[in-house]
Design a protein around this motif. Structure first.
Motif, PDB file in Angstrom:
ATOM      1  N   LEU A 166       1.736 -11.553   7.495  1.00  0.00           N
ATOM      2  CA  LEU A 166       1.422 -10.129   7.590  1.00  0.00           C
ATOM      3  C   LEU A 166       0.570  -9.805   8.811  1.00  0.00           C
ATOM      4  O   LEU A 166       0.716  -8.736   9.415  1.00  0.00           O
ATOM      5  N   ASP A 167      -0.321 -10.730   9.178  1.00  0.00           N
ATOM      6  CA  ASP A 167      -1.256 -10.418  10.258  1.00  0.00           C
ATOM      7  C   ASP A 167      -1.874 -11.712  10.775  1.00  0.00           C
ATOM      8  O   ASP A 167      -1.927 -12.720  10.055  1.00  0.00           O
ATOM      9  N   VAL A 168      -2.320 -11.682  12.023  1.00  0.00           N
ATOM     10  CA  VAL A 168      -3.013 -12.812  12.626  1.00  0.00           C
ATOM     11  C   VAL A 168      -4.332 -12.296  13.203  1.00  0.00           C
ATOM     12  O   VAL A 168      -4.334 -11.351  14.000  1.00  0.00           O
ATOM     13  N   THR A 169      -5.428 -12.897  12.790  1.00  0.00           N
ATOM     14  CA  THR A 169      -6.747 -12.457  13.266  1.00  0.00           C
ATOM     15  C   THR A 169      -7.567 -13.660  13.721  1.00  0.00           C
ATOM     16  O   THR A 169      -7.224 -14.814  13.436  1.00  0.00           O
ATOM     17  N   LEU A 170      -8.649 -13.363  14.419  1.00  0.00           N
ATOM     18  CA  LEU A 170      -9.548 -14.402  14.931  1.00  0.00           C
ATOM     19  C   LEU A 170     -10.941 -14.188  14.341  1.00  0.00           C
ATOM     20  O   LEU A 170     -11.737 -13.412  14.871  1.00  0.00           O
ATOM     21  N   PRO A 171     -11.246 -14.852  13.230  1.00  0.00           N
ATOM     22  CA  PRO A 171     -12.584 -14.719  12.636  1.00  0.00           C
ATOM     23  C   PRO A 171     -13.697 -15.113  13.600  1.00  0.00           C
ATOM     24  O   PRO A 171     -14.800 -14.580  13.543  1.00  0.00           O
ATOM     25  N   ASN A 172     -13.405 -16.053  14.492  1.00  0.00           N
ATOM     26  CA  ASN A 172     -14.342 -16.443  15.542  1.00  0.00           C
ATOM     27  C   ASN A 172     -13.529 -17.055  16.673  1.00  0.00           C
ATOM     28  O   ASN A 172     -12.321 -17.298  16.516  1.00  0.00           O
ATOM     29  N   PRO A 173     -14.117 -17.317  17.832  1.00  0.00           N
ATOM     30  CA  PRO A 173     -13.339 -17.789  18.985  1.00  0.00           C
ATOM     31  C   PRO A 173     -12.592 -19.103  18.775  1.00  0.00           C
ATOM     32  O   PRO A 173     -11.663 -19.402  19.524  1.00  0.00           O
ATOM     33  N   SER A 174     -12.992 -19.884  17.777  1.00  0.00           N
ATOM     34  CA  SER A 174     -12.348 -21.185  17.580  1.00  0.00           C
ATOM     35  C   SER A 174     -11.541 -21.258  16.289  1.00  0.00           C
ATOM     36  O   SER A 174     -11.122 -22.347  15.890  1.00  0.00           O
ATOM     37  N   THR A 175     -11.301 -20.125  15.631  1.00  0.00           N
ATOM     38  CA  THR A 175     -10.571 -20.112  14.366  1.00  0.00           C
ATOM     39  C   THR A 175      -9.520 -19.006  14.383  1.00  0.00           C
ATOM     40  O   THR A 175      -9.785 -17.895  14.840  1.00  0.00           O
ATOM     41  N   VAL A 176      -8.341 -19.325  13.876  1.00  0.00           N
ATOM     42  CA  VAL A 176      -7.278 -18.330  13.734  1.00  0.00           C
ATOM     43  C   VAL A 176      -6.893 -18.252  12.259  1.00  0.00           C
ATOM     44  O   VAL A 176      -6.809 -19.273  11.570  1.00  0.00           O
ATOM     45  N   ARG A 177      -6.711 -17.030  11.771  1.00  0.00           N
ATOM     46  CA  ARG A 177      -6.360 -16.817  10.370  1.00  0.00           C
ATOM     47  C   ARG A 177      -5.024 -16.077  10.291  1.00  0.00           C
ATOM     48  O   ARG A 177      -4.795 -15.083  10.973  1.00  0.00           O
ATOM     49  N   PHE A 178      -4.140 -16.576   9.408  1.00  0.00           N
ATOM     50  CA  PHE A 178      -2.859 -15.940   9.143  1.00  0.00           C
ATOM     51  C   PHE A 178      -2.897 -15.347   7.733  1.00  0.00           C
ATOM     52  O   PHE A 178      -3.113 -16.086   6.753  1.00  0.00           O
ATOM     53  N   ALA A 179      -2.716 -14.040   7.636  1.00  0.00           N
ATOM     54  CA  ALA A 179      -2.620 -13.373   6.333  1.00  0.00           C
ATOM     55  C   ALA A 179      -1.178 -13.457   5.856  1.00  0.00           C
ATOM     56  O   ALA A 179      -0.246 -13.136   6.606  1.00  0.00           O
ATOM     57  N   LEU A 180      -0.994 -13.868   4.610  1.00  0.00           N
ATOM     58  CA  LEU A 180       0.344 -14.139   4.081  1.00  0.00           C
ATOM     59  C   LEU A 180       0.708 -13.160   2.975  1.00  0.00           C
ATOM     60  O   LEU A 180      -0.150 -12.732   2.197  1.00  0.00           O
ATOM     61  N   ALA A 181       1.985 -12.835   2.911  1.00  0.00           N
ATOM     62  CA  ALA A 181       2.466 -11.900   1.893  1.00  0.00           C
ATOM     63  C   ALA A 181       2.326 -12.512   0.506  1.00  0.00           C
ATOM     64  O   ALA A 181       2.336 -13.734   0.330  1.00  0.00           O
ATOM     65  N   GLU A 182       2.210 -11.647  -0.476  1.00  0.00           N
ATOM     66  CA  GLU A 182       2.165 -12.104  -1.862  1.00  0.00           C
ATOM     67  C   GLU A 182       3.482 -12.781  -2.202  1.00  0.00           C
ATOM     68  O   GLU A 182       4.549 -12.355  -1.749  1.00  0.00           O
ATOM     69  N   ASN A 183       3.432 -13.834  -2.989  1.00  0.00           N
ATOM     70  CA  ASN A 183       4.617 -14.593  -3.388  1.00  0.00           C
ATOM     71  C   ASN A 183       5.362 -15.167  -2.180  1.00  0.00           C
ATOM     72  O   ASN A 183       6.588 -15.243  -2.170  1.00  0.00           O
TER      73      ASN A 183
END
Length: 602
Positions: A166-183
């Protein structure tokens, strides 16, 4: 009174504060259903030789040509050694697949992984030492840039694989987070570890969709040092490679140089191998395997032939009908065309009885359908309701091996008659008098030997087929534009099928250039089964879905199944060495090494 107000206010504040959640642990790897086999402090993969010597030049042959160093786009033909998924010689991914486990990945560019228990997000910490080959650090921003670029402008498979991100964000300069759809699919967190990480400082502002012959900049163990379009590409091991001591790399990527030499004709490539100019061949021709590995090098023992057991399902090799063509819309016609392939005669005359007839899309595994549907497979099929005919459940699986050749042809002719065809002047024609004729399009001249007996059998049914062998580049263009009647194709499967099945079989990819849905299948029931497969939470659920999918694909006779070998036939130069312990689920050529010849100059 004041104390009462304070107590009330404090209680309200506490009520409104979010409940603290348990911290998600940082792990070194992920497995699809269980835990990774190797501990966090593992030193190397069990199937490698961690003390394998570095050095030498490995030469491999490739048939065809290339005109691009970008393997991640539709346009152009990418050079060998460059991968669109997973870590390779030049481009690396966040994680690396272990060939010793069905589906487990361990961190490479990712130094740590955190997966939300509800599987709604996953975070990757970027290794502080990671560097591109030009010395620029790999950052979380590069990961985000790469993912968005690939999904927007890369191969269609990226959109299919990562549809539930659903989305890609950077919580901090050395971390990447991928938000995933339900199911989302259970494998999605793992396949997020597979896309190549590109340098944003190189690609930002450039047209990613156009083929290029520029020297690629990646973070992998090798640099490209020579590009001769259509002729040769050369890789040199990077002495400053940042990840040489990562556990997933120890004992791997051993040659100093890797060269891919291109040949237009595979018989010429074989001669080059026998002359000592090439070190490795994966032999796919039984005739060559039995007859052509002769000469002084073989007599001296400079060449060894080995057969390696396959650790994954046998691929479905097939003649593929283009369902976008009206003549192949009738299932009875497709069944007739499948019956016309005489495997027994072909295997006896050409293949020295080395091959077996392929039936299942998950052959040689527990994932293929057998007998009548039972248990969870049956329950899953029943959820499809009127999307499938009752015969899918009630009838036996098609088996083209039980009938004699003439019985098969007789059955094929009756099916064609039921579909409205008849013989006139020794030609099969439809109700309007139009002859049933089509083109079998090939890019490999070696397949003509296999095609000719099939074409002769079709001629006995009154079907006229012309075989066209064209240049690989032209073939690729016609394939992308879906301008073919029938082609030869191969559908490979892993031990843990998942998101790639969308790319293989679903309606969304039937008309997408460069997708693996080369038949052009558009079937709502198959779409539903692929979704069930992707969202399976247990191995048992996965097996039910693969068996149901296999059953429905076979019922509809979308392809003409051909054959498969018991394992991989490989011919190796004596200079090429393999670890004693081999992985259980495949072959890891990157763990092999060379014993340099005296005075080696190549």
């Amino acid at each position: 009174m004041a104390a009462g107000r304070c107590a009330l206010g404090c209680a309200l504040v506490l009520t409104l504060m979010p409940v603290a959640q348990a911290a998600v642990p940082t792990v070194h790897g992920l497995a699809l259903y269980d835990n990774p086999m190797l501990p966090a402090d593992f030193d190397h993969f069990p199937y490698v030789n961690p003390r394998a010597p570095k050095g030498g030049t490995l030469v491999r042959s490739v048939q065809g040509s290339f005109d691009s160093t970008n393997p991640m786009i539709i346009n152009g033909t990418a050079a060998a050694g460059l991968k669109a998924l997973g870590s390779g010689l030049v481009y690396e991914s966040l994680m690396v697949h272990s060939t010793d486990e069905p589906f487990t990945e361990y961190g490479l560019i990712a130094s740590g992984i955190r997966l939300n228990p509800a599987r709604r997000w996953i975070e990757f910490d970027i290794h502080s030492d990671a560097r591109f080959s030009d010395g620029v650090p790999v950052t979380a921003a590069d990961v985000k840039f790469s993912f968005e670029l690939l999904r927007q402008q890369g191969l269609p498979l990226y959109r299919g694989y990562y549809a539930d991100v659903l989305d890609v964000t950077l919580p901090n300069p050395s971390t990447v987070r991928f938000a995933l759809a339900e199911n989302n699919s259970r494998e999605l967190p793992l396949i997020l570890g597979q896309f190549p990480i590109l340098p944003a400082h190189i690609w930002r502002g450039r047209d990613f969709t156009r083929p290029t012959l520029d020297i690629p900049i990646g973070s992998g163990p090798y640099r490209v040092t020579k590009v001769s379009p259509g002729s040769q590409i050369e890789y040199q091991r990077n002495p400053e490679y940042w990840g040489r001591d990562r556990p997933v790399n120890r004992g791997r990527y051993n040659p100093d140089r890797i060269i891919y030499d291109y040949y237009r004709d595979d018989s010429v490539a074989l001669e080059a191998f026998l002359a000592g100019q090439v070190d490795y061949r994966l032999e796919t021709s039984s005739s060559r395997w039995m007859n052509d590995y002769r000469g002084p090098a073989v007599a001296r023992g400079d060449i060894q032939k080995i057969t390696v057991k396959r650790g994954s399902p046998a691929p479905m090799q097939a003649w593929v009908m283009n369902l976008r063509n009206p003549m192949f819309q009738d299932k009875r016609v497709r069944e007739a065309l499948a019956l016309a392939f005489d495997f027994d005669t072909v295997n006896r005359l050409f293949f020295y009885q080395l091959y077996q007839r392929t039936q299942s899309f998950f052959e040689d595994s527990d994932m293929g359908a057998t007998g009548s549907p039972q248990g969870k497979e049956l329950a899953l099929l029943r959820t499809l309701g009127t999307k499938i005919p009752p015969a899918v459940i009630d009838n036996a699986l098609p088996d083209n091996t039980v009938l004699h050749r003439y019985q098969r042809l007789d059955k094929a002719f009756h099916l064609l008659q039921q579909a409205g065809y008849q013989i006139k002047q020794q030609r099969l024609v439809d109700a309007t008098g139009k002859a049933f004729t089509f083109e079998l399009l090939l890019s490999d001249s070696g397949l003509q030997r296999l095609a000719l007996p099939y074409v002769q059998n079709l001629a006995r049914l009154g079907i006229q087929v012309r075989i066209s062998v064209i240049d690989p580049a032209q073939y690729q263009i016609r394939l992308q534009q879906h301008r073919f009647d029938m082609i030869h194709d191969v559908f490979g499967q892993s031990n843990s099928p998942g998101n790639e099945q969308r790319y293989y079989w679903t309606s969304d990819y039937a008309d997408v250039p460069e997708s693996n849905n080369t038949p052009g299948i558009k079937n709502p029931a198959i779409d539903a089964l692929v979704d069930a497969l992707i969202r399976a939470d247990t191995r048992e659920d996965l097996l039910a879905a693969t068996r149901a999918l296999d059953r429905l694909l076979r019922f509809n006779a979308y392809v003409v199944p051909l054959y498969h070998a018991a394992g991989y036939n490989m011919a190796l130069s004596r200079r090429l060495n393999r670890p004693v312990l081999q992985p259980r689920y495949g072959v890891d050529i990157e763990s092999w090494w060379l014993t340099p010849s005296a005075g080696e100059t190549r």
